[in-house]
Motif scaffolding. Structure first.
Motif, PDB file in Angstrom:
ATOM      1  N   ARG A  21      28.990  43.893  35.521  1.00 14.54           N
ATOM      2  CA  ARG A  21      30.386  43.441  35.824  1.00 14.54           C
ATOM      3  C   ARG A  21      31.646  44.604  35.548  1.00 14.54           C
ATOM      4  NH1 ARG A  21      31.082  37.974  32.060  1.00 14.54           N
ATOM      5  NH2 ARG A  21      29.347  37.608  33.571  1.00 14.54           N
ATOM      6  N   ALA A  51      38.258  36.600  24.867  1.00 17.85           N
ATOM      7  CA  ALA A  51      37.348  37.091  26.065  1.00 17.85           C
ATOM      8  C   ALA A  51      38.236  37.497  27.503  1.00 17.85           C
ATOM      9  CB  ALA A  51      36.370  36.081  26.548  1.00 17.85           C
ATOM     10  N   SER A  52      37.939  37.804  28.144  1.00 19.10           N
ATOM     11  CA  SER A  52      38.559  38.344  29.522  1.00 19.10           C
ATOM     12  C   SER A  52      37.716  37.960  30.635  1.00 19.10           C
ATOM     13  CB  SER A  52      38.619  39.944  29.802  1.00 19.10           C
ATOM     14  OG  SER A  52      39.688  40.275  28.456  1.00 19.10           O
ATOM     15  N   TYR A  53      38.469  37.339  31.726  1.00 16.40           N
ATOM     16  CA  TYR A  53      37.899  36.952  32.662  1.00 16.40           C
ATOM     17  C   TYR A  53      38.811  37.087  34.013  1.00 16.40           C
ATOM     18  CZ  TYR A  53      35.848  33.689  36.096  1.00 16.40           C
ATOM     19  OH  TYR A  53      35.079  33.133  37.461  1.00 16.40           O
ATOM     20  N   GLU A  54      38.287  37.688  34.923  1.00 17.53           N
ATOM     21  CA  GLU A  54      39.065  38.144  36.252  1.00 17.53           C
ATOM     22  C   GLU A  54      40.499  38.757  35.735  1.00 17.53           C
ATOM     23  OE1 GLU A  54      39.100  34.799  38.888  1.00 17.53           O
ATOM     24  OE2 GLU A  54      36.894  34.992  39.405  1.00 17.53           O
TER      25      GLU A  54
END
Length: 348
Positions: A21, A51-54
């Protein structure tokens, strides 16, 4: 042994997708600044990153409490609603500064609930849950009952080990009871803080004992315990030691002994701070190497990532041991220094 191998393989397989990822995200980033990422994670902050997402970051904003140096007014806000005139100074590790009317900048009085403060509160809550549970067990059982087993038994074993093998043996039978509550509190606080700091996700990951303000406070408490309750023999050995008279008259030996009063807690502060910060920095660096490996091509990337994953697992296992050792050594050295403040009277 087979179970251990299975656990290592599962963890490795779990980490590889994370690296893949990272490969996707690395294509969008021009470069990966490892030192900047490591320093950012080691520093305290006004939010708790989850967290980090996109490309989007999920964070918990923490309360900011500041007092203006210019008007004396107090502000209660978060990082998204900072009052006019205040800003995060990137040159000062993201701390809040205030721009004055004459153009200069000053650091306001800052009593914010930062990530490290929040982690300390969580550790305190955990300690209360653990030891109130133990106290409840002992209230329900008398001396004729069987010894506790399971979690309560493990806590009792740890308490007795620190109390008997460290505190009593270092301070002595006569004085150890006065200092046992403080030293046990210090041991379990450092141990729980270190262990919680190893968790990569909320509510862990904060570098509390790698913050020199925290280790300074712990060392200062030991400094007070040593010097406020030291007996007269202790002070006599500092200002009028048993050495030739010309060494007292200069006075060379009293100066050296007085210097030692401050170097003992200073050594406690630096040793704990440096060890914990270095451990966190090593783990974060190996984690970043995994992301960096995929930018170097498939062949080199796979080799570098496998090496980084093995070292990451090794460092995490080592940090588990270091978390206990650092708490043990800080408590032991504090007990030894306190014991040295209670020398017996030397017979002529």
């Amino acid at each position: 042994m087979k179970r251990l191998k299975s656990i290592i393989i599962l963890i490795t397989l779990a980490l590889i997708p994370l690296s893949m990822r990272a490969d996707e995200s690395s294509k969008t980033d021009a470069s990966l600044n490892i030192s900047e990422i490591v320093l950012e994670h080691l520093a305290d902050s006004y939010e708790w990153h989850i967290a980090s997402y996109e490309g989007k970051h999920i964070s918990i904003p923490l309360p900011i409490i500041i007092r203006s140096s210019q008007t004396g007014k107090w502000y209660f806000c978060n990082e998204h609603s900072l009052p006019t005139g205040f800003f995060f100074n990137s040159e000062a590790h993201g701390k809040i500064y205030e721009r004055m009317t004459d153009g200069t900048i000053e650091r306001p009085l800052d009593l914010s609930i930062t990530r490290n403060v929040m982690q300390i509160w969580i550790v305190v809550a955990l300690l209360l849950v653990v030891f109130l549970s133990c106290a409840r067990w002992y209230r329900k059982h008398d001396k004729t009952s069987n010894a506790p087993s399971g979690f309560i038994g493990a806590v009792e074993l740890l308490v007795m080990m620190i109390n008997d093998d460290v505190i009593k043996s270092s301070i002595g039978e006569k004085h150890y009871k006065r200092y046992a509550p403080y030293l046990l509190t210090v041991f379990f606080f450092i141990l729980f803080t270190n262990l919680l700091g190893l968790l990569p996700i909320f509510p862990g990951g904060s570098n509390v004992t790698g913050n020199i303000n925290i280790t300074f406070f712990l060392a200062f408490c030991t400094f007070l315990a040593i010097n406020l309750f030291g007996n007269k023999e202790y002070w006599k050995e500092i200002f009028w030691p048993e050495v030739p008279i010309f060494l007292k008259a200069i006075p060379l030996m009293p100066a050296i002994e007085l210097f030692g009063v401050f170097t003992k807690p200073f050594a406690l502060m630096i040793r704990l701070f440096a060890n914990m910060m270095a451990g966190h920095a090593m783990i974060l660096s190996f984690s970043c190497v995994i992301f960096l490996g995929w930018t170097m091509g498939v062949g080199l990337g796979i080799g570098l990532n496998l090496f980084s994953i093995v070292m990451l697992l090794f460092m995490n296992a080592l940090e588990l041991l270091v978390a206990f050792v650092q708490a043990y050594v800080f408590t032991m050295l504090s007990a030894v220094f306190i014991g040295l403040a209670h020398p017996e009277h030397h017979a002529e």
